[in-house]
Design a protein around this motif. Structure first.
Motif, PDB file in Angstrom:
ATOM      1  N   LYS A 135      10.395  40.991  19.898  1.00 49.43           N
ATOM      2  CA  LYS A 135       9.631  40.316  18.854  1.00 49.43           C
ATOM      3  C   LYS A 135       8.968  39.030  19.344  1.00 49.43           C
ATOM      4  N   GLY A 136       9.231  38.663  20.585  1.00 56.35           N
ATOM      5  CA  GLY A 136       8.657  37.437  21.118  1.00 56.35           C
ATOM      6  C   GLY A 136       9.457  36.196  20.806  1.00 56.35           C
ATOM      7  N   TYR A 137      10.688  36.373  20.290  1.00 55.63           N
ATOM      8  CA  TYR A 137      11.552  35.235  20.005  1.00 55.63           C
ATOM      9  C   TYR A 137      12.393  34.912  21.240  1.00 55.63           C
ATOM     10  N   PRO A 138      12.960  33.707  21.301  1.00 54.31           N
ATOM     11  CA  PRO A 138      13.815  33.372  22.453  1.00 54.31           C
ATOM     12  C   PRO A 138      14.975  34.357  22.584  1.00 54.31           C
ATOM     13  N   ALA A 139      15.242  34.752  23.821  1.00 55.11           N
ATOM     14  CA  ALA A 139      16.336  35.671  24.127  1.00 55.11           C
ATOM     15  C   ALA A 139      16.903  35.309  25.493  1.00 55.11           C
ATOM     16  N   ASN A 140      18.064  35.851  25.803  1.00 55.30           N
ATOM     17  CA  ASN A 140      18.793  35.470  27.008  1.00 55.30           C
ATOM     18  C   ASN A 140      18.857  36.595  28.032  1.00 55.30           C
ATOM     19  N   HIS A 141      18.973  36.191  29.298  1.00 55.86           N
ATOM     20  CA  HIS A 141      19.376  37.129  30.331  1.00 55.86           C
ATOM     21  C   HIS A 141      20.816  37.558  30.044  1.00 55.86           C
ATOM     22  N   VAL A 142      21.171  38.784  30.435  1.00 55.83           N
ATOM     23  CA  VAL A 142      22.463  39.346  30.044  1.00 55.83           C
ATOM     24  C   VAL A 142      23.243  39.781  31.281  1.00 55.83           C
ATOM     25  N   LEU A 143      24.521  39.420  31.310  1.00 59.77           N
ATOM     26  CA  LEU A 143      25.445  39.883  32.342  1.00 59.77           C
ATOM     27  C   LEU A 143      26.551  40.664  31.657  1.00 59.77           C
ATOM     28  N   MET A 144      26.667  41.946  32.001  1.00 57.04           N
ATOM     29  CA  MET A 144      27.711  42.805  31.446  1.00 57.04           C
ATOM     30  C   MET A 144      28.766  43.050  32.519  1.00 57.04           C
ATOM     31  N   THR A 145      29.987  42.644  32.238  1.00 57.80           N
ATOM     32  CA  THR A 145      31.055  42.734  33.233  1.00 57.80           C
ATOM     33  C   THR A 145      32.265  43.440  32.644  1.00 57.80           C
ATOM     34  N   GLY A 146      33.109  43.928  33.539  1.00 60.30           N
ATOM     35  CA  GLY A 146      34.357  44.511  33.079  1.00 60.30           C
ATOM     36  C   GLY A 146      34.660  45.835  33.721  1.00 60.30           C
ATOM     37  N   THR A 147      35.544  46.574  33.068  1.00 55.57           N
ATOM     38  CA  THR A 147      36.074  47.799  33.623  1.00 55.57           C
ATOM     39  C   THR A 147      34.981  48.825  33.903  1.00 55.57           C
ATOM     40  N   ARG A 148      35.184  49.613  34.915  1.00 53.47           N
ATOM     41  CA  ARG A 148      34.196  50.614  35.306  1.00 53.47           C
ATOM     42  C   ARG A 148      34.164  51.757  34.290  1.00 53.47           C
ATOM     43  N   GLY A 149      32.969  52.334  34.132  1.00 58.48           N
ATOM     44  CA  GLY A 149      32.824  53.496  33.261  1.00 58.48           C
ATOM     45  C   GLY A 149      32.880  53.212  31.780  1.00 58.48           C
ATOM     46  N   ALA A 150      32.772  51.935  31.391  1.00 58.62           N
ATOM     47  CA  ALA A 150      32.922  51.587  29.977  1.00 58.62           C
ATOM     48  C   ALA A 150      31.631  51.718  29.184  1.00 58.62           C
ATOM     49  N   GLY A 151      30.501  51.976  29.846  1.00 57.89           N
ATOM     50  CA  GLY A 151      29.247  52.169  29.126  1.00 57.89           C
ATOM     51  C   GLY A 151      28.202  51.113  29.396  1.00 57.89           C
ATOM     52  N   LYS A 152      28.386  50.280  30.422  1.00 53.76           N
ATOM     53  CA  LYS A 152      27.422  49.209  30.702  1.00 53.76           C
ATOM     54  C   LYS A 152      26.063  49.798  31.075  1.00 53.76           C
ATOM     55  N   HIS A 207       7.314  44.454  27.137  1.00 57.76           N
ATOM     56  CA  HIS A 207       8.306  43.487  27.569  1.00 57.76           C
ATOM     57  C   HIS A 207       9.231  44.180  28.564  1.00 57.76           C
ATOM     58  N   TYR A 208       9.469  43.529  29.687  1.00 54.23           N
ATOM     59  CA  TYR A 208      10.164  44.178  30.793  1.00 54.23           C
ATOM     60  C   TYR A 208      11.571  43.612  30.983  1.00 54.23           C
ATOM     61  N   VAL A 209      12.517  44.537  31.108  1.00 54.75           N
ATOM     62  CA  VAL A 209      13.882  44.196  31.496  1.00 54.75           C
ATOM     63  C   VAL A 209      14.066  44.641  32.945  1.00 54.75           C
ATOM     64  N   VAL A 210      14.345  43.685  33.815  1.00 57.17           N
ATOM     65  CA  VAL A 210      14.688  44.016  35.195  1.00 57.17           C
ATOM     66  C   VAL A 210      16.185  44.290  35.226  1.00 57.17           C
ATOM     67  N   TYR A 211      16.536  45.512  35.573  1.00 53.77           N
ATOM     68  CA  TYR A 211      17.923  45.968  35.495  1.00 53.77           C
ATOM     69  C   TYR A 211      18.517  46.087  36.891  1.00 53.77           C
ATOM     70  N   CYS A 212      19.636  45.398  37.108  1.00 50.88           N
ATOM     71  CA  CYS A 212      20.334  45.456  38.397  1.00 50.88           C
ATOM     72  C   CYS A 212      21.758  45.925  38.149  1.00 50.88           C
ATOM     73  N   ASP A 213      22.081  47.087  38.669  1.00 50.86           N
ATOM     74  CA  ASP A 213      23.394  47.677  38.448  1.00 50.86           C
ATOM     75  C   ASP A 213      24.353  47.267  39.557  1.00 50.86           C
ATOM     76  N   GLU A 229      11.207  30.298  32.608  1.00 51.28           N
ATOM     77  CA  GLU A 229      11.252  30.736  31.216  1.00 51.28           C
ATOM     78  C   GLU A 229      10.203  31.827  31.006  1.00 51.28           C
ATOM     79  N   GLN A 230      10.673  33.004  30.620  1.00 52.39           N
ATOM     80  CA  GLN A 230       9.782  34.148  30.524  1.00 52.39           C
ATOM     81  C   GLN A 230       9.724  34.660  29.092  1.00 52.39           C
ATOM     82  N   ASP A 231       8.550  35.117  28.685  1.00 50.05           N
ATOM     83  CA  ASP A 231       8.451  35.797  27.397  1.00 50.05           C
ATOM     84  C   ASP A 231       8.217  37.286  27.580  1.00 50.05           C
ATOM     85  N   LYS A 232       8.050  37.731  28.830  1.00 43.54           N
ATOM     86  CA  LYS A 232       7.838  39.155  29.089  1.00 43.54           C
ATOM     87  C   LYS A 232       8.839  39.739  30.066  1.00 43.54           C
ATOM     88  N   LEU A 233       9.828  38.970  30.500  1.00 50.85           N
ATOM     89  CA  LEU A 233      10.786  39.467  31.485  1.00 50.85           C
ATOM     90  C   LEU A 233      12.169  38.886  31.222  1.00 50.85           C
TER      91      LEU A 233
END
Length: 320
Positions: free
Chosen positions: A85-102, A148-154, A179-183
């Motif tokens: 929607k073009g509102y402020p949002a955060n980069h995301v780090l998903m951590t934890g047990t393997r195979g949980a659905g990240k 809007h692009y999400v750069v995904y690093c597994d 500060e990005q509005d498209k990445l």
């Protein structure tokens, strides 16, 4: 003044040296990155001088197919919707047990929101040095493209000698144009702090055996990368009931509906959460998890594929 009559000498490298020089320069220069907004997903391949390869995305997995991670799913969906929607949002780090659905959450997000402009670029940890160039290519896209692009690093993690994490730090929150509005960067890891924290570092500090004048800065360095992700989502091992519920869900999605007959399913209500597996499938699913060393959404999915494939093959071998 009379012109010099000294002959001009032309120096030329041998052909094989010119070939080697050309090859070296080609390896050092990243080709121009071009992004097509109509393409739903890319993957960076080929290392430093590689390219973005379009991916043929299978959009069969939906957010409703992911169970046992409702809290994490809700937070990630909300952050992604803010981003789109073009509102402020955060980069995301998903951590934890393997195979949980990240990783599955990323695929499900694309299925749910590609029509609203969500695009995914997958990049390996070792190729993070090209992240700045990818960001520049995204910024060069016309505003009216609406993507809007999400750069995904597994499976993101670094060792103590790996310097590529510094590029990621700069993109996340360090450079003047970070500060990005498209990445945004969405990363998954089995380790909360992406750089190793060594016990010997603490021991050296406590014993005064370190050569550093400010030894606690070493610890700050190891946690600073994780701190630049604004949203942390933790995934934990699941209980037995959740695991069996996920097994039921995947088996119920089978085209042949292996759980349709009265002998195959027991229902206390019409709600799926109150449906239980027959004893033979339940025992096989638990045995499968025990052999795999734990319960997770990935293990449940793998068991469902095993059971469906086995059932179909048995029916084909014994048509009577």
């Amino acid at each position: 003044m009379p012109q010099s009559t000294k002959p001009v000498t032309n120096y030329a490298l041998p052909d094989h040296l010119l070939d080697l020089l050309g090859q070296y320069l080609q390896e050092q220069v990243t080709p121009t990155i071009e992004i097509d907004p109509a393409q739903l997903a890319y993957r960076w391949v080929g290392g430093h001088n590689g390219h973005l390869e379009p991916l043929a995305v299978n959009l069969f997995l939906s957010l409703d197919d992911l169970h046992g991670i409702d809290t994490q799913k809700a937070k990630l969906v909300q952050n992604t919707r803010q981003f789109l929607k073009g509102y402020p949002a955060n980069h995301v780090l998903m951590t934890g047990t393997r195979g949980a659905g990240k990783s599955s959450l990323i695929r499900a997000l694309l299925q749910a929101y590609h029509s609203e402009g969500l695009r995914i670029i997958e990049i390996a940890r070792d190729d993070l040095r090209v992240l700045d160039k990818i960001r520049a290519a995204i910024n060069a896209l016309p505003t009216e493209c609406g993507c809007h692009y999400v750069v995904y690093c597994d499976d993101l993690a670094f060792n103590g000698q790996d310097e590529s994490y510094r590029t990621l730090k700069s993109v996340l929150d360090g450079s003047l144009d970070s500060e990005q509005d498209k990445l945004l960067v969405y990363a998954t890891s089995n380790r909360r702090h992406l750089l190793p924290q060594l016990m010997k570092d603490n021991v050296n500090i406590y014993n005064g055996q370190t050569d550093e004048v400010n030894p606690y800065e070493t610890i700050d360095e190891t946690v600073s990368l994780s701190d630049r992700f604004g949203l942390w989502l933790s995934f934990h091992p699941m209980d037995q009931n959740t695991y069996l519920h996920i097994v039921y869900h995947y088996l119920s999605l089978s085209p042949n509906r292996h759980l349709d007959s009265a002998n195959d399913v027991k229902e206390s209500n019409n709600e799926e959460k109150n449906k239980t597996l027959p004893d033979n499938i339940r025992a096989a699913a638990l045995r499968w998890a025990s052999e795999r060393g734990g319960r997770s959404g990935r293990v449940a999915y793998q068991f469902s594929r095993h059971w469906i494939g086995q059932t179909r093959l048995t029916a084909e071998d014994n048509p009577s």
